[in-house]
Design an enzyme around this catalytic site. Structure first.
Site: not given
Ligand code: NOJ
Ligand code: MG
Length: 536
Positions: A26, A30, A34, A103, A205, A268, A329-330
């Site tokens: 950051d 906030d 960023d 992305d 994605d 992905e 991140h998933d």
């Molecule tokens: C895959 C992404 O990696 C995930 O974070 C997202 O929630 C879904 N696609 C929907 O875009």
């Molecule tokens: Mg920030």
């Protein structure tokens, strides 16, 4: 697999690092990361040896799915900064000899995107067909049984125009109709917009979702469904995903990239190996790297790993370049799946296999999933299916930079909490620690980048007994033997069919580096080593 003779490209030789922008650094206090924050940390990534950065979405978005619901494909969300900040980031990345991958989320927009607002305004809207609208069945129910990834039906009723629209994820993420040529052209133009700016590639994605069955047939019931799983798993998505026509779309995206110099596309795709391979395209004219997620869900067992790695290597089409991923991140972080000590072995695996590695931010310091109290959960996947433990917040917590306030991430309370122990687990502390995870990562990256055998060389499996996984990496006269003990107990490597002699170049137990070995090796629990073999 044979080492190919031609020149290798940056995305084959290099190492990709995924940044989740909300959580990296950051700069305006906030509590949310960023773009200027990322710029401040580029020297760190460069010194680690990272060669390409993939940013999760940074575009204007209502943030229903933290940026994967885009309302303007060609802008920057003010939370993350301005277009000037982006231009500066791109310049600074390039000045350091690194590449920037954005992305691209082409399957769906935000429900607040002007395209959807227009589409939704009436049945006769010129953009009506840009999304997937269907009549109700005679009894008023949804057009078919398709389910949304984030729970419930994938169809949302629109009172105003008396039709359902399809959304594979949240109802705030309506799916675009990729059978419509105008949609295709609009999205290809989005790609061109960023490519013209000099962006080096895209991570696309949910590529395998982009086209749905033209007849919208019901998906079959999944006989293996268990109650602890997400409701989406109740059905097999045979008709809602991975349709043959998706390949025409991926091809057209590739053609856009090919009009530029050395740009690339990662897809992905969560599919079994045989299906995954089809996304390279029959003549390698589709995705450069269909993401290989094998290591994300596999049981941590040497036999299974060996067989999957070999199967993947064997299934690659001619000219298809491999890649490997330990986290994103998933998914739960690798430390939370296999433990801290095996995560070191996993790092060695990721950075010595053949194929482009993608490192998830924070894995290089061994960050763990952070427990988020129920009243602080923010991820829609967690909120919509409470009790199933599916929230992705734990793996999205702020990067732990130092022992200062909020781990050096922000002077304000971060959007997700930090673990209590960040004061002893952070970048600064580990930069001093020759036995820490960061030192292991940076040594692995350095060795990989120095040695063609490791970044572009051949991969040759070595027969080992569980719990040991072994393979060779070879380029010309240089040969490395990688041995990984996937258990906590000691084990032997005593091959029947070959003799060897060499020196340990890298070890998860650094005290053993430089040691000579011959014909047999004794490994501690959680020990992994890269042996430089002598030429016989
Ligand atoms: C895959 C992404 O990696 C995930 O974070 C997202 O929630 C879904 N696609 C929907 O875009
Ligand atoms: Mg920030």
């Amino acid at each position: 697999m044979k080492e190919t003779q031609h020149k290798h490209l940056w995305w084959q030789e290099g190492i990709i690092y995924q940044i989740y922008p909300r959580s990296f650094q950051d700069s305006d206090n906030d509590g949310i990361g960023d773009l200027p924050g990322i710029i401040q940390r580029l020297d760190y990534l460069q010194s680690l040896g990272i060669t390409a950065i993939w940013l999760s979405p940074i575009f204007p978005s209502p943030m229903a799915d933290f940026g994967y619901d885009i309302s303007d494909y060609c802008g920057i969300h003010p939370l993350f900064g301005s277009m000037e900040d982006f231009d500066e980031l791109l310049r600074e990345v390039h000045e350091r000899g690194m590449k920037l991958i954005l992305d691209l989320v082409p399957n769906h927009t935000s429900s607040e995107h002007p395209w959807f607002l227009e589409s939704k305004s009436s049945r006769t809207s010129p953009k009506r067909d840009w999304y997937i609208w269907k009549d109700a069945q005679p009894d008023g129910s949804a057009p078919n049984n398709w389910l949304a990834m984030f729970g419930g039906s994938a169809w949302e009723w629109d009172e105003e125009t008396q039709q359902y629209y399809y959304h594979a994820f949240l109802k705030e993420q309506p799916d675009l109709n990729w059978r419509n040529p105008e949609v295709q052209e609009a999205m290809l133009n989005v790609m061109r917009f960023w490519l013209d700016k000099g962006v080096d590639g895209f991570r696309v994605d949910v590529m395998w979702h982009m086209i749905k069955d033209s007849q919208f047939r019901d998906n079959p019931v999944n006989p293996n469904y268990r109650e602890h799983q997400a409701t989406y798993e109740r059905l097999i998505p045979a008709y809602s995903t991975d349709q043959p026509e998706v390949h025409d779309i991926v091809r057209s995206m590739r053609q856009v990239l090919d009009a530029y110099d050395e740009r690339m596309m990662i897809g992905e795709i969560y599919l079994p190996i045989d299906k995954l391979m089809t996304y390279y395209g029959t003549d390698s004219k589709e995705a450069h790297l269909p993401f290989n997620f094998l290591l994300l869900s596999i049981d941590w067992d040497a036999g299974k790993l060996a067989s999957e790695i070999n199967q993947y290597e064997g299934a690659l089409p001619a000219g298809g370049w491999p890649n490997w991923v330990l986290g994103n991140h998933d998914q739960p972080r690798i430390t939370s799946r296999v433990g801290q000590s095996q995560a070191r072995v996993a790092a060695m695996l990721l950075l010595t296999l053949r194929g482009t590695p993608t490192i998830y931010y924070g894995d290089e310091i061994g960050m763990r999933d952070v427990p988020i109290p129920p009243d602080e959960v923010q991820d829609p996947q967690g909120l919509n299916m409470p009790g199933l433990n599916l929230s992705r917040d734990p793996q999205r917590t702020p990067m732990q930079w130092n022992a200062g306030e909020n781990a050096g991430f922000s002077t304000e309370r971060p959007w997700l909490r930090l673990p209590d122990f960040y004061k002893r687990q952070n970048v600064e502390a580990q930069q001093e620690d020759e036995f820490g995870m960061l030192t292991l990562y940076s040594k692995l990256i350095r060795l990989r980048q120095q040695e063609p055998a490791l970044h572009v060389g051949e991969y040759k499996p070595v027969v080992t007994k569980s719990p040991l996984l072994g393979y060779l990496r070879v380029s010309g006269d240089t040969r490395f033997l990688v041995l990984l003990n996937l258990s906590h107990k000691p084990c032997y490597f005593t091959p029947d069919h070959f003799t060897f002699e060499g020196t340990i170049a890298l070890n998860t137990i650094p005290e053993r580096e430089g040691t000579s070995v011959k014909d047999q090796v004794y490994l501690s629990g959680d020990e992994g080593m890269v042996i430089r073999l002598k030429n016989s």
